[in-house]
Design a protein around this motif. Structure first.
Motif, PDB file in Angstrom:
ATOM      1  N   GLU A 262      78.990 -44.755  34.024  1.00  0.00           N
ATOM      2  CA  GLU A 262      78.768 -46.000  33.285  1.00  0.00           C
ATOM      3  C   GLU A 262      79.921 -46.413  32.381  1.00  0.00           C
ATOM      4  O   GLU A 262      80.161 -47.600  32.204  1.00  0.00           O
TER       5      GLU A 262
ATOM      6  N   SER B  36      68.584 -46.406  33.153  1.00  0.00           N
ATOM      7  CA  SER B  36      68.651 -45.210  33.999  1.00  0.00           C
ATOM      8  C   SER B  36      67.465 -45.274  34.947  1.00  0.00           C
ATOM      9  O   SER B  36      66.506 -46.014  34.722  1.00  0.00           O
TER      10      SER B  36
ATOM     11  N   ASP C 198      73.443 -43.014  22.367  1.00  0.00           N
ATOM     12  CA  ASP C 198      74.154 -41.839  22.882  1.00  0.00           C
ATOM     13  C   ASP C 198      75.559 -41.835  22.272  1.00  0.00           C
ATOM     14  O   ASP C 198      76.436 -42.583  22.688  1.00  0.00           O
TER      15      ASP C 198
ATOM     16  N   SER D 127      73.517 -55.036  30.489  1.00  0.00           N
ATOM     17  CA  SER D 127      72.437 -54.071  30.264  1.00  0.00           C
ATOM     18  C   SER D 127      72.701 -52.778  31.019  1.00  0.00           C
ATOM     19  O   SER D 127      73.314 -52.795  32.083  1.00  0.00           O
ATOM     20  N   MET D 128      72.228 -51.684  30.450  1.00  0.00           N
ATOM     21  CA  MET D 128      72.345 -50.375  31.105  1.00  0.00           C
ATOM     22  C   MET D 128      70.968 -49.746  31.166  1.00  0.00           C
ATOM     23  O   MET D 128      70.267 -49.684  30.152  1.00  0.00           O
TER      24      MET D 128
ATOM     25  N   LYS E 141      72.702 -46.310  35.128  1.00  0.00           N
ATOM     26  CA  LYS E 141      73.464 -45.141  34.674  1.00  0.00           C
ATOM     27  C   LYS E 141      73.456 -44.044  35.727  1.00  0.00           C
ATOM     28  O   LYS E 141      72.398 -43.638  36.193  1.00  0.00           O
TER      29      LYS E 141
ATOM     30  N   GLU F 127      73.664 -48.623  21.693  1.00  0.00           N
ATOM     31  CA  GLU F 127      73.470 -47.386  22.454  1.00  0.00           C
ATOM     32  C   GLU F 127      73.313 -46.250  21.461  1.00  0.00           C
ATOM     33  O   GLU F 127      74.082 -46.156  20.509  1.00  0.00           O
TER      34      GLU F 127
ATOM     35  N   ASP G  52      71.908 -50.754  25.955  1.00  0.00           N
ATOM     36  CA  ASP G  52      71.157 -49.709  26.665  1.00  0.00           C
ATOM     37  C   ASP G  52      69.661 -50.029  26.601  1.00  0.00           C
ATOM     38  O   ASP G  52      69.197 -50.647  25.647  1.00  0.00           O
ATOM     39  N   TYR G  53      68.921 -49.580  27.615  1.00  0.00           N
ATOM     40  CA  TYR G  53      67.472 -49.795  27.621  1.00  0.00           C
ATOM     41  C   TYR G  53      66.763 -48.800  26.698  1.00  0.00           C
ATOM     42  O   TYR G  53      65.891 -49.168  25.930  1.00  0.00           O
TER      43      TYR G  53
ATOM     44  N   ASP H 186      63.904 -45.162  33.644  1.00  0.00           N
ATOM     45  CA  ASP H 186      63.378 -46.207  32.767  1.00  0.00           C
ATOM     46  C   ASP H 186      62.249 -47.012  33.409  1.00  0.00           C
ATOM     47  O   ASP H 186      61.485 -47.663  32.709  1.00  0.00           O
TER      48      ASP H 186
END
Length: 135
Positions: free
Chosen positions: A126, A101, A30, A98-99, A122, A28, A72-73, A104
């Protein structure tokens, strides 16, 4: 959803039966999200946590045999879907969470079909969702 729930229960059982810390990769970019997860997991000795800010970085470290990969994607370079496909090819036993939003443009089903154990959309909760699925 029953497959994902079953996989989550199997994961919980595996984590509980194992006295060795569960080795988790968090892929990730972020930093705030990563810090929040790190804070939550640092309270528990049953998790060992390594963060990666790109898919390429995580793939280079697969030899460390993570049991769980929070992925994360939206990543710089390789996206999370491409990373998931590589992980499943090289390290098929890893449980990938997997994450994505809403922006995406990918559907959770695409990740589940590609081998993810679960997929979180998300929405601001999350961190709680990841912790809930791993506890």
């Amino acid at each position: 959803h029953s497959n994902a729930r079953g996989a989550a229960l199997n994961l919980k059982k595996a984590v509980m039966e194992t006295k060795v810390p569960t080795h988790i990769f968090v892929v990730e970019n972020d930093k705030i999200f990563v810090r929040m997860l790190d804070y939550v997991f640092s309270k528990s000795i049953q998790y060992r946590f390594i963060d990666h800010s790109s898919g390429e970085s995580a793939l280079k470290s697969l030899h460390l045999n993570p049991e769980v990969i929070v992925l994360d994607y939206s990543l710089p370079g390789m996206n999370g879907f491409e990373t998931l496909q590589e992980i499943k090819e090289q390290h098929p036993h890893a449980y990938v969470l997997s994450m994505i939003s809403k922006q995406d443009g990918r559907l959770p089903a695409e990740f589940l079909n590609a081998g993810a154990g679960d997929c979180i959309v998300k929405d601001g909760t999350e961190v709680d969702q990841v912790v809930e699925r791993l506890e």
